[in-house]
Design a protein around this motif. Structure first.
Motif: not given
Length: 254
Positions: A183-185, A197-206
């Motif tokens: 994954n280049p990112e 952390f962003m996915n665990l917080s259910t906010v999500g990530c780009d």
């Protein structure tokens, strides 16, 4: 308020509270022995986490790492000893077995069995199998945190908090190990930790996952977050209610 957490917890978390409460009713020698064993389990788990972390960052092939495979095997053996010692001291052995059956499954040296029997598994599947003993260590940490808590709600909160932190870290390791170079990112581990952390917080990530393991972790993390984060609301509600009750009792009567 003590009944609210029980309605919100998962079976695993409920088992942690049951295990901690049951242990407090043992005779003192048995209680001390079980606490000592749990602390050793926790120490071995930390050592295993450190070893896996180093191997992940150095991209080592763990199946060919004989010292690691030997250490992991004996860690699992001690986990099994911990389970059966607890079974011996349990007042209701059948209840203990049912409540902690997951502990027994997670204590099995599955990775060693796969290696010895030459069971063909994909690299993604092997990496997930590698984390099975760490799940057992996370449960041990939640039990120890339960011992150190003053009441049932705080015990449950500390157990969930410790499990949440470990889930976030384990998933970040898996995501980094499988996505780095593909994954280049994902250029550093800190990107993977932030993503976790962003996915665990259910906010999500780009950052979209590109591997099978990354996609699995991307599903697991929000589910864990939806289960864990409501418990923080329960804890804060309980804390505020108790604080208000104490202030009313301490307030002078006019």
């Amino acid at each position: 308020m003590s009944s609210q957490p029980n309605a919100a917890v998962t079976p695993t978390a409920g088992n942690q509270a049951t295990a901690a409460n049951d242990t407090r009713h043992h005779p003192r020698p048995g209680r001390v022995l079980l606490m000592t064993i749990n602390l050793i389990v926790l120490l071995l788990s930390v050592m295993l986490i450190v070893w896996i972390s180093i191997d992940t960052f150095e991209t080592k092939q763990f199946l060919n790492n004989k010292p690691y495979m030997t250490f992991q095997f004996w860690v699992c053996i001690f986990f099994l000893i911990d389970f059966f010692v607890g079974l011996v001291y349990a007042d209701n052995k059948w209840r203990y077995f049912l409540h902690r059956f997951v502990f027994l499954i997670l204590s099995l040296p599955v990775l060693n069995f796969v290696h010895w029997m030459q069971i063909p598994l994909s690299h993604d599947a092997l990496y997930f199998v590698r984390f099975i003993p760490l799940a057992r260590g996370a449960l041990a940490l939640s039990i120890v945190m339960g011992y150190l808590s003053s009441n049932a709600v705080t015990s449950l909160f500390m157990s969930y908090l410790s499990i949440m932190i470990l889930i976030c870290y384990f998933c970040s390791l898996i995501f980094y190990a499988r996505e780095y170079g593909v994954n280049p990112e994902v250029k550093t581990y800190w990107t993977a930790l932030w993503w976790s952390f962003m996915n665990l917080s259910t906010v999500g990530c780009d950052i979209p996952p590109m591997t099978v393991s990354g996609k699995i972790v991307a599903v697991v993390l929000p589910i864990c977050g939806m289960i864990i984060f409501p418990l923080f609301t329960v804890y804060l509600t309980n804390y505020v209610t108790n604080a208000m009750n104490r202030s009313h009792k301490e307030a002078p009567d006019f």
